[in-house]
Motif scaffolding. Structure first.
Motif, mmCIF file in Angstrom:
data_model
loop_
_atom_site.group_PDB
_atom_site.id
_atom_site.type_symbol
_atom_site.label_atom_id
_atom_site.label_comp_id
_atom_site.label_asym_id
_atom_site.label_seq_id
_atom_site.Cartn_x
_atom_site.Cartn_y
_atom_site.Cartn_z
ATOM 1 N N SER A 152 0.683 9.705 13.501
ATOM 2 C CA SER A 152 1.741 9.923 14.491
ATOM 3 C C SER A 152 1.202 10.117 15.902
ATOM 4 C CB SER A 152 2.587 11.141 14.105
ATOM 5 O OG SER A 152 3.272 10.925 12.905
ATOM 6 N N SER A 153 0.007 10.663 16.044
ATOM 7 C CA SER A 153 -0.548 10.968 17.361
ATOM 8 C C SER A 153 -1.405 9.850 17.934
ATOM 9 C CB SER A 153 -1.398 12.247 17.291
ATOM 10 O OG SER A 153 -2.462 12.077 16.367
ATOM 11 N N TYR A 154 -1.705 8.822 17.149
ATOM 12 C CA TYR A 154 -2.654 7.811 17.600
ATOM 13 C C TYR A 154 -2.052 6.912 18.677
ATOM 14 C CZ TYR A 154 -6.100 4.134 17.790
ATOM 15 O OH TYR A 154 -7.033 3.222 18.250
ATOM 16 N N ARG A 155 -2.850 6.629 19.705
ATOM 17 C CA ARG A 155 -2.412 5.811 20.836
ATOM 18 C C ARG A 155 -3.277 4.555 20.925
ATOM 19 N NH1 ARG A 155 -3.056 9.330 25.943
ATOM 20 N NH2 ARG A 155 -1.297 8.125 26.765
ATOM 21 N N ASN A 156 -2.634 3.407 21.013
ATOM 22 C CA ASN A 156 -3.345 2.164 21.246
ATOM 23 C C ASN A 156 -2.691 1.458 22.423
ATOM 24 O OD1 ASN A 156 -5.069 -0.081 20.912
ATOM 25 N ND2 ASN A 156 -5.009 0.140 18.683
ATOM 26 N N TRP A 157 -3.270 0.388 22.899
ATOM 27 C CA TRP A 157 -2.744 -0.229 24.119
ATOM 28 C C TRP A 157 -3.144 -1.696 24.202
ATOM 29 C CZ3 TRP A 157 -6.440 3.532 23.760
ATOM 30 C CH2 TRP A 157 -7.756 3.156 24.053
ATOM 31 N N ASN A 158 -2.373 -2.429 24.989
ATOM 32 C CA ASN A 158 -2.636 -3.844 25.276
ATOM 33 C C ASN A 158 -2.076 -4.198 26.649
ATOM 34 O OD1 ASN A 158 -2.232 -4.340 21.935
ATOM 35 N ND2 ASN A 158 -3.898 -5.421 22.929
ATOM 36 N N SER A 159 -2.508 -5.315 27.190
ATOM 37 C CA SER A 159 -1.925 -5.827 28.419
ATOM 38 C C SER A 159 -0.505 -6.297 28.135
ATOM 39 C CB SER A 159 -2.757 -6.981 28.979
ATOM 40 O OG SER A 159 -2.804 -8.057 28.055
ATOM 41 N N GLN A 160 0.315 -6.396 29.183
ATOM 42 C CA GLN A 160 1.732 -6.681 29.011
ATOM 43 C C GLN A 160 2.005 -8.063 28.423
ATOM 44 O OE1 GLN A 160 3.392 -3.899 32.682
ATOM 45 N NE2 GLN A 160 3.801 -6.073 32.727
ATOM 46 N N ASP A 161 1.063 -8.993 28.590
ATOM 47 C CA ASP A 161 1.294 -10.344 28.087
ATOM 48 C C ASP A 161 0.641 -10.591 26.731
ATOM 49 O OD1 ASP A 161 -1.364 -10.448 28.833
ATOM 50 O OD2 ASP A 161 -1.201 -12.407 29.827
ATOM 51 N N THR A 162 0.119 -9.535 26.114
ATOM 52 C CA THR A 162 -0.481 -9.673 24.788
ATOM 53 C C THR A 162 0.581 -10.055 23.769
ATOM 54 O OG1 THR A 162 -2.248 -8.082 25.231
ATOM 55 C CG2 THR A 162 -1.663 -8.451 22.924
ATOM 56 N N ARG A 163 0.276 -11.051 22.981
ATOM 57 C CA ARG A 163 1.121 -11.413 21.834
ATOM 58 C C ARG A 163 0.193 -11.533 20.628
ATOM 59 N NH1 ARG A 163 1.073 -16.186 25.098
ATOM 60 N NH2 ARG A 163 1.588 -14.652 26.677
ATOM 61 N N TYR A 164 0.585 -10.860 19.546
ATOM 62 C CA TYR A 164 -0.334 -10.743 18.415
ATOM 63 C C TYR A 164 0.459 -10.612 17.123
ATOM 64 C CZ TYR A 164 -4.816 -9.532 16.258
ATOM 65 O OH TYR A 164 -5.944 -9.543 15.483
ATOM 66 N N THR A 165 -0.172 -10.975 16.028
ATOM 67 C CA THR A 165 0.487 -10.966 14.720
ATOM 68 C C THR A 165 0.786 -9.566 14.199
ATOM 69 O OG1 THR A 165 -1.710 -11.098 13.718
ATOM 70 C CG2 THR A 165 -0.496 -13.155 13.958
ATOM 71 N N LEU A 166 0.299 -8.552 14.891
ATOM 72 C CA LEU A 166 0.501 -7.170 14.443
ATOM 73 C C LEU A 166 1.505 -6.414 15.310
ATOM 74 C CD1 LEU A 166 -3.250 -6.123 13.911
ATOM 75 C CD2 LEU A 166 -1.794 -7.508 12.418
ATOM 76 N N VAL A 167 1.917 -6.998 16.440
ATOM 77 C CA VAL A 167 2.660 -6.242 17.450
ATOM 78 C C VAL A 167 4.121 -6.689 17.534
ATOM 79 C CG1 VAL A 167 2.730 -5.514 19.862
ATOM 80 C CG2 VAL A 167 0.528 -5.964 18.760
ATOM 81 N N GLY A 168 5.033 -5.708 17.409
ATOM 82 C CA GLY A 168 6.465 -5.949 17.516
ATOM 83 C C GLY A 168 7.103 -4.927 18.438
ATOM 84 N N MET A 169 8.307 -4.475 18.093
ATOM 85 C CA MET A 169 8.988 -3.523 18.971
ATOM 86 C C MET A 169 10.143 -2.831 18.255
ATOM 87 S SD MET A 169 11.161 -6.107 21.426
ATOM 88 C CE MET A 169 11.494 -7.778 20.895
ATOM 89 N N ARG A 170 10.544 -1.710 18.835
ATOM 90 C CA ARG A 170 11.736 -0.960 18.437
ATOM 91 C C ARG A 170 12.409 -0.521 19.735
ATOM 92 N NH1 ARG A 170 12.452 2.302 13.557
ATOM 93 N NH2 ARG A 170 10.224 1.927 13.218
ATOM 94 N N LEU A 171 13.707 -0.716 19.850
ATOM 95 C CA LEU A 171 14.385 -0.454 21.109
ATOM 96 C C LEU A 171 15.113 0.890 21.103
ATOM 97 C CD1 LEU A 171 15.943 -3.950 21.965
ATOM 98 C CD2 LEU A 171 13.590 -3.119 22.283
ATOM 99 N N LEU A 172 15.322 1.413 22.305
ATOM 100 C CA LEU A 172 16.071 2.654 22.525
ATOM 101 C C LEU A 172 17.341 2.293 23.310
ATOM 102 C CD1 LEU A 172 14.687 6.040 23.769
ATOM 103 C CD2 LEU A 172 16.562 4.947 25.000
ATOM 104 N N ARG A 173 18.468 2.913 22.938
ATOM 105 C CA ARG A 173 19.683 2.818 23.728
ATOM 106 C C ARG A 173 20.053 4.208 24.199
ATOM 107 N NH1 ARG A 173 25.756 0.679 22.129
ATOM 108 N NH2 ARG A 173 26.363 2.837 22.416
ATOM 109 N N GLU A 174 20.240 4.366 25.493
ATOM 110 C CA GLU A 174 20.573 5.680 26.017
ATOM 111 C C GLU A 174 21.972 6.092 25.551
ATOM 112 O OE1 GLU A 174 19.981 5.815 30.213
ATOM 113 O OE2 GLU A 174 17.805 5.495 30.052
ATOM 114 N N ALA A 175 22.120 7.373 25.269
ATOM 115 C CA ALA A 175 23.398 7.911 24.775
ATOM 116 C C ALA A 175 24.242 8.334 25.957
ATOM 117 C CB ALA A 175 23.148 9.080 23.834
ATOM 118 N N ASP A 176 24.728 7.353 26.732
ATOM 119 C CA ASP A 176 25.495 7.667 27.929
ATOM 120 C C ASP A 176 26.983 7.684 27.636
ATOM 121 O OD1 ASP A 176 25.582 4.990 27.354
ATOM 122 O OD2 ASP A 176 24.876 4.308 29.317
#
Length: 326
Positions: A302-326
């Motif tokens: 849970s605490s581990y931090r990794n990083w990439n440049s903004q244009d990195t595309r890789y077979t391991l990297v995806g996403m999860r989105l947040l929607r503000e509760a407005d």
């Protein structure tokens, strides 16, 4: 506003506004309400303690974890909706079709990464079967089978931001990537253990799709780092295939790394504000969290931090989105 104890967290509850606990958006994406509250972010485990619990790793790996500390209190002062699942191939396709957006793995002509068991490891920067950028690979084809229920990979930070902007404009709601603090708060769901399933890496067999006996069949050189048992998937798994955390979020550990909004700075935690930290004002690489189907258990904490440049595309990297509760 009043405070209550929920899942071991001190959380704030608005008496004036009732928010739905679960919502679904125009692309069919499901979101879970995460209450405001406070938690301890980061890790204070020593490298010596890590070595005792992960004896198959060399000591140098633990010395390089200074950016996980110091452990510090963080308050998330507003509730938010977080994707119950990682963004799927099907959801990303619906976004691309509806918006006309051309993902970077296709737009710049260089493609993405791909798994190729026949690729010469000597030509790979990783020394394995991941072939470097090639136009035949993209979010549509990472080199292994996926259906619409698998997490989309080979997507850049810029692709993720583009999806957030389009959803915000289309629905009149604010979508964005989570800050690191929001991600870890939601991912821990009241725990202080290495994983939301506990401290034991073996607990991930029921909670996460990480590097295990199934994946190790394709990477025998790293089998000593695999979990002792199969999870049923050598590559990505359909989202929601494993047990969720206490907030009802799936695949926080494993399946696909998840982009966050923050720039990376290994010294940021020492100066981070308590309330709603936004990360450094600038930087060169963006933080990703959570690990992937190919990640050794140590790096899925849970605490581990990794990083990439903004244009990195890789077979391991995806996403999860947040929607503000407005």
């Amino acid at each position: 506003m009043r405070t209550i104890l929920f899942l071991g967290l001190t959380v704030a509850v608005s008496c004036a506004q009732a928010l739905d606990s679960n919502i679904q958006n125009s692309l069919g994406m499901k979101f879970v309400l995460i209450p405001a509250g406070e938690f301890v972010m980061g890790s204070d485990e020593s490298s010596e303690a890590m070595l005792r619990h992960y004896p198959q790793y060399d000591h140098k790996r633990f010395v390089e974890l200074s950016d996980e500390g110091p452990a510090h209190k963080v308050r998330i002062t507003h509730p938010f909706y977080f994707g119950q699942y990682e963004v799927t191939v099907g959801e990303f396709r619906r976004f691309v079709d509806a918006s006309g957006y051309l993902p970077e793995s296709e737009a710049d002509g260089t493609g993405g990464y791909g798994y190729n068991p026949d690729y010469d490891p000597a030509k790979s920067t990783r020394g394995d079967a991941f072939e470097g950028r090639n136009p035949k690979y993209s979010w549509r084809n990472p080199g292994f089978p996926q259906d619409d229920n698998h997490p989309v990979v080979n997507v850049t930070w810029n692709d993720a931001v583009a999806m957030c902007k389009w959803l915000s404009k289309t629905e009149g709601r604010t979508y964005r990537l989570p800050t690191e603090a929001e991600w870890e708060y939601a991912g821990r769901a009241g725990t202080r253990t290495r994983y939301y399933s506990g401290d034991d890496p073996q607990s991930l067999l029921s909670a996460a799709n990480v590097f295990d006996a199934d994946a190790a069949k394709n990477w025998q050189q790293w089998k000593k780092f695999a979990l002792d048992g199969p999870d049923g998937f050598a590559f990505t798994a359909p989202v929601g295939s494993f047990a969720p955390n206490a907030f009802g979020l799936y695949d926080i550990h494993g399946n696909a790394w998840e982009w966050t909004a923050d720039w990376h700075d290994e010294r940021y935690y020492a100066k981070s504000p308590v309330d709603d930290p936004q990360g450094p004002a600038d930087g060169t690489v963006r933080v990703r969290r959570g690990g992937s189907w190919h990640t050794w258990s140590f790096y899925a904490r849970s605490s581990y931090r990794n990083w990439n440049s903004q244009d990195t595309r890789y077979t391991l990297v995806g996403m999860r989105l947040l929607r503000e509760a407005d």
